[in-house]
Enzyme design. Structure first.
Site, PDB file in Angstrom:
ATOM      1  N   ALA A  78       0.874  -1.169   0.000  1.00 39.43           N
ATOM      2  CA  ALA A  78       0.000   0.000   0.000  1.00 39.43           C
ATOM      3  C   ALA A  78       0.913   1.222   0.000  1.00 39.43           C
ATOM      4  O   ALA A  78       2.083   1.120   0.360  1.00 39.43           O
ATOM      5  CB  ALA A  78      -0.885  -0.009   1.233  1.00 39.43           C
TER       6      ALA A  78
ATOM      7  N   GLY B 297       0.650  -4.932   1.042  1.00 43.60           N
ATOM      8  CA  GLY B 297      -0.525  -4.956   0.165  1.00 43.60           C
ATOM      9  C   GLY B 297      -0.230  -5.594  -1.189  1.00 43.60           C
ATOM     10  O   GLY B 297      -1.131  -6.124  -1.830  1.00 43.60           O
TER      11      GLY B 297
ATOM     12  N   GLU C  62      -0.623  -9.182  -0.588  1.00 44.45           N
ATOM     13  CA  GLU C  62      -2.057  -9.425  -0.398  1.00 44.45           C
ATOM     14  C   GLU C  62      -2.808  -9.398  -1.734  1.00 44.45           C
ATOM     15  O   GLU C  62      -3.679 -10.234  -1.984  1.00 44.45           O
ATOM     16  CB  GLU C  62      -2.632  -8.384   0.574  1.00 44.45           C
ATOM     17  CG  GLU C  62      -2.071  -8.560   1.974  1.00 44.45           C
ATOM     18  CD  GLU C  62      -2.416  -7.421   2.915  1.00 44.45           C
ATOM     19  OE1 GLU C  62      -2.092  -6.257   2.576  1.00 44.45           O
ATOM     20  OE2 GLU C  62      -3.011  -7.679   3.960  1.00 44.45           O
TER      21      GLU C  62
ATOM     22  N   GLU D 295       4.372  -5.151   7.447  1.00 42.41           N
ATOM     23  CA  GLU D 295       3.607  -4.104   8.135  1.00 42.41           C
ATOM     24  C   GLU D 295       4.031  -3.926   9.587  1.00 42.41           C
ATOM     25  O   GLU D 295       3.973  -2.821  10.130  1.00 42.41           O
ATOM     26  CB  GLU D 295       2.100  -4.413   8.079  1.00 42.41           C
ATOM     27  CG  GLU D 295       1.463  -4.218   6.714  1.00 42.41           C
ATOM     28  CD  GLU D 295       1.531  -5.456   5.832  1.00 42.41           C
ATOM     29  OE1 GLU D 295       2.277  -6.402   6.155  1.00 42.41           O
ATOM     30  OE2 GLU D 295       0.824  -5.475   4.795  1.00 42.41           O
TER      31      GLU D 295
HETATM   32  N1  CAA Z   1       4.679   3.174  -0.482  1.00 42.65           N
HETATM   33  C1  CAA Z   1       5.119   4.342  -1.011  1.00 42.65           C
HETATM   34  N2  CAA Z   1       6.275   4.463  -1.669  1.00 42.65           N
HETATM   35  C2  CAA Z   1       7.035   3.352  -1.795  1.00 42.65           C
HETATM   36  C3  CAA Z   1       6.657   2.117  -1.260  1.00 42.65           C
HETATM   37  C4  CAA Z   1       5.412   2.044  -0.580  1.00 42.65           C
HETATM   38  N3  CAA Z   1       4.932   0.905  -0.064  1.00 42.65           N
HETATM   39  N4  CAA Z   1       7.622   1.202  -1.539  1.00 42.65           N
HETATM   40  C5  CAA Z   1       8.571   1.864  -2.213  1.00 42.65           C
HETATM   41  N5  CAA Z   1       8.222   3.158  -2.395  1.00 42.65           N
HETATM   42  C6  CAA Z   1       8.987   4.210  -3.075  1.00 42.65           C
HETATM   43  C7  CAA Z   1      10.166   4.660  -2.229  1.00 42.65           C
HETATM   44  O1  CAA Z   1       9.757   5.582  -1.260  1.00 42.65           O
HETATM   45  C8  CAA Z   1      11.068   5.253  -3.280  1.00 42.65           C
HETATM   46  O2  CAA Z   1      10.582   6.533  -3.614  1.00 42.65           O
HETATM   47  P1  CAA Z   1      11.604   7.800  -3.752  1.00 42.65           P
HETATM   48  O3  CAA Z   1      12.454   7.431  -4.922  1.00 42.65           O
HETATM   49  O4  CAA Z   1      10.694   8.945  -3.978  1.00 42.65           O
HETATM   50  O5  CAA Z   1      12.368   7.841  -2.480  1.00 42.65           O
HETATM   51  C9  CAA Z   1      10.834   4.349  -4.488  1.00 42.65           C
HETATM   52  O6  CAA Z   1       9.584   3.698  -4.247  1.00 42.65           O
HETATM   53  C10 CAA Z   1      11.892   3.286  -4.652  1.00 42.65           C
HETATM   54  O7  CAA Z   1      11.994   2.562  -3.437  1.00 42.65           O
HETATM   55  P2  CAA Z   1      13.394   2.359  -2.628  1.00 42.65           P
HETATM   56  O8  CAA Z   1      14.331   3.490  -2.916  1.00 42.65           O
HETATM   57  O9  CAA Z   1      13.076   2.100  -1.213  1.00 42.65           O
HETATM   58  O10 CAA Z   1      13.939   1.035  -3.362  1.00 42.65           O
HETATM   59  P3  CAA Z   1      14.881  -0.093  -2.758  1.00 42.65           P
HETATM   60  O11 CAA Z   1      15.223  -0.974  -3.881  1.00 42.65           O
HETATM   61  O12 CAA Z   1      15.962   0.526  -1.948  1.00 42.65           O
HETATM   62  O13 CAA Z   1      13.942  -0.909  -1.694  1.00 42.65           O
HETATM   63  C11 CAA Z   1      11.939  -2.025  -0.951  1.00 42.65           C
HETATM   64  C12 CAA Z   1      12.841  -1.637  -2.139  1.00 42.65           C
HETATM   65  C13 CAA Z   1      12.682  -2.996  -0.018  1.00 42.65           C
HETATM   66  C14 CAA Z   1      10.709  -2.703  -1.513  1.00 42.65           C
HETATM   67  C15 CAA Z   1      11.557  -0.757  -0.165  1.00 42.65           C
HETATM   68  O14 CAA Z   1      11.060   0.212  -1.064  1.00 42.65           O
HETATM   69  C16 CAA Z   1      10.513  -0.958   0.890  1.00 42.65           C
HETATM   70  O15 CAA Z   1      10.810  -1.491   1.952  1.00 42.65           O
HETATM   71  N6  CAA Z   1       9.248  -0.564   0.610  1.00 42.65           N
HETATM   72  C17 CAA Z   1       8.167  -0.632   1.564  1.00 42.65           C
HETATM   73  C18 CAA Z   1       7.657  -2.058   1.730  1.00 42.65           C
HETATM   74  C19 CAA Z   1       6.539  -2.103   2.744  1.00 42.65           C
HETATM   75  O16 CAA Z   1       6.725  -1.816   3.904  1.00 42.65           O
HETATM   76  N7  CAA Z   1       5.327  -2.479   2.296  1.00 42.65           N
HETATM   77  C20 CAA Z   1       4.170  -2.585   3.157  1.00 42.65           C
HETATM   78  C21 CAA Z   1       3.354  -1.342   3.073  1.00 42.65           C
HETATM   79  S1  CAA Z   1       2.058  -1.294   4.300  1.00 42.65           S
HETATM   80  C22 CAA Z   1       0.778  -2.127   3.582  1.00 42.65           C
HETATM   81  O17 CAA Z   1       0.876  -2.646   2.506  1.00 42.65           O
HETATM   82  C23 CAA Z   1      -0.501  -2.168   4.390  1.00 42.65           C
HETATM   83  C24 CAA Z   1      -1.495  -3.190   3.941  1.00 42.65           C
HETATM   84  O18 CAA Z   1      -1.491  -4.315   4.394  1.00 42.65           O
HETATM   85  C25 CAA Z   1      -2.561  -2.852   2.986  1.00 42.65           C
END
Ligand code: CAA
Length: 261
Positions: A67, A111, A114, A134
């Site tokens: 998400a 998400g 999911e 999460e």
């Molecule tokens: N939401 C918003 N932006 C996101 C994102 C997310 N879930 N995942 C990645 N991005 C964005 C980053 O912020 C980044 O943007 P900027 O260039 O503007 O900084 C861009 O995508 C590229 O990401 P990274 O620079 O972080 O890339 P990476 O290769 O270093 O890492 C990753 C990749 C490990 C997937 C890392 O991006 C990450 O940990 N993302 C979040 C994963 C996460 O926590 N997901 C769960 C979300 S909560 C949820 O989903 C709730 C639910 O159950 C519905």
């Protein structure tokens, strides 16, 4: 067809609807506008009689990284609860009666995992990464992860995954049965999903719909009610034209020309 901001939509093979998540700058993070577009594209394929099965995929780097964290970081309880945040996601699976194959390359986190699990069949490429991180954000899965992951891989593994936030590799996902198949390249994964969708689309849409419905009932019903449900639906199919067409074709050693009736 329609054009979308965050999706690429096409029909690469007869009977196959294809949707690619296309928000590369955010690793396909599932912001609300993207989910609304996905709803719309899936609804169009659901009503298009020429489409028999649908493939959903992302990029090689990310199916979807979750998400959109930036979108929800300032959300309050009353806004989340009051506006049924994430509710529009549940619609995806409830209205979709046609089979959905999710082809996962790269990150399928939170998400994203999911959404991938909402598919009827999941395929993975060699670098697919699954997880429910999460817990690291101070929340829990909110689009069915605690339920679908547990049904898919069992309580101990799901509990470990959700409580630690640790990722699951493609290989592990294959061994645990989270995905039906692990492919050697991302292209093979996507093409494999399209080939499976094409095969499914070559069958009677009536029978395919009934088969999906019956298998899904096993997730909600006990074995006895589930088998009874299956029997009723099986009997019901003797009222379809396609049962007559399919069985007559077999007896005459011909290939069936489905009527979808
Ligand atoms: N939401 C918003 N932006 C996101 C994102 C997310 N879930 N995942 C990645 N991005 C964005 C980053 O912020 C980044 O943007 P900027 O260039 O503007 O900084 C861009 O995508 C590229 O990401 P990274 O620079 O972080 O890339 P990476 O290769 O270093 O890492 C990753 C990749 C490990 C997937 C890392 O991006 C990450 O940990 N993302 C979040 C994963 C996460 O926590 N997901 C769960 C979300 S909560 C949820 O989903 C709730 C639910 O159950 C519905």
């Amino acid at each position: 067809g329609k054009t979308y901001e965050h999706l690429l939509v096409s029909s690469p093979k007869p009977g196959v609807g294809f949707i690619q998540l296309n928000r590369p700058k955010a690793l396909n993070a599932l912001c609300t506008p993207l989910i609304l577009e996905l709803n719309s594209a899936l609804r169009d394929f659901q009503t298009d009689k020429s489409i028999g099965a649908i493939v959903l995929t992302g990029s090689d780097r990310a199916f979807a990284a979750g998400a959109d964290i930036k979108e929800m970081k300032d959300l309050t309880f009353s806004a989340a609860y009051g506006n049924d945040f994430i509710e529009s996601w549940s619609d995806l699976v409830t209205f979709l009666k046609k089979p959905l194959i999710t082809a996962v390359n790269g990150y399928a986190l939170g998400g994203g995992c999911e959404l991938a699990m909402m598919g009827d069949i999941m395929y993975a490429g060699p670098k697919a990464v699954f997880g429910q991180p999460e817990i690291k954000l101070g929340v829990i899965p909110g689009a069915g992860g605690s339920q679908r992951l547990t049904k898919a891989i069992g309580k101990a593994r799901a509990m470990e995954t959700i409580l630690t936030g640790d990722n699951i590799s493609a290989k592990q996902a294959g061994e645990w049965g989270l995905v039906a198949k692990v492919f050697e390249t991302p292209e093979e994964c996507t093409n494999g999903a399209i080939a499976t969708a094409e095969k499914i689309a070559s069958y009677s849409q009536i029978a395919v719909k009934a088969a999906k419905e019956a298998v899904n009932k096993s997730q909600d019903l006990g074995i006895r009610e589930g088998v009874e449900f299956e029997r009723r639906v099986f009997h019901g199919l003797f009222g379809s034209k396609d049962q007559k067409i399919g069985m007559a074709a077999f007896a005459e050693k011909k290939s069936p020309e489905w009527s979808n009736e």
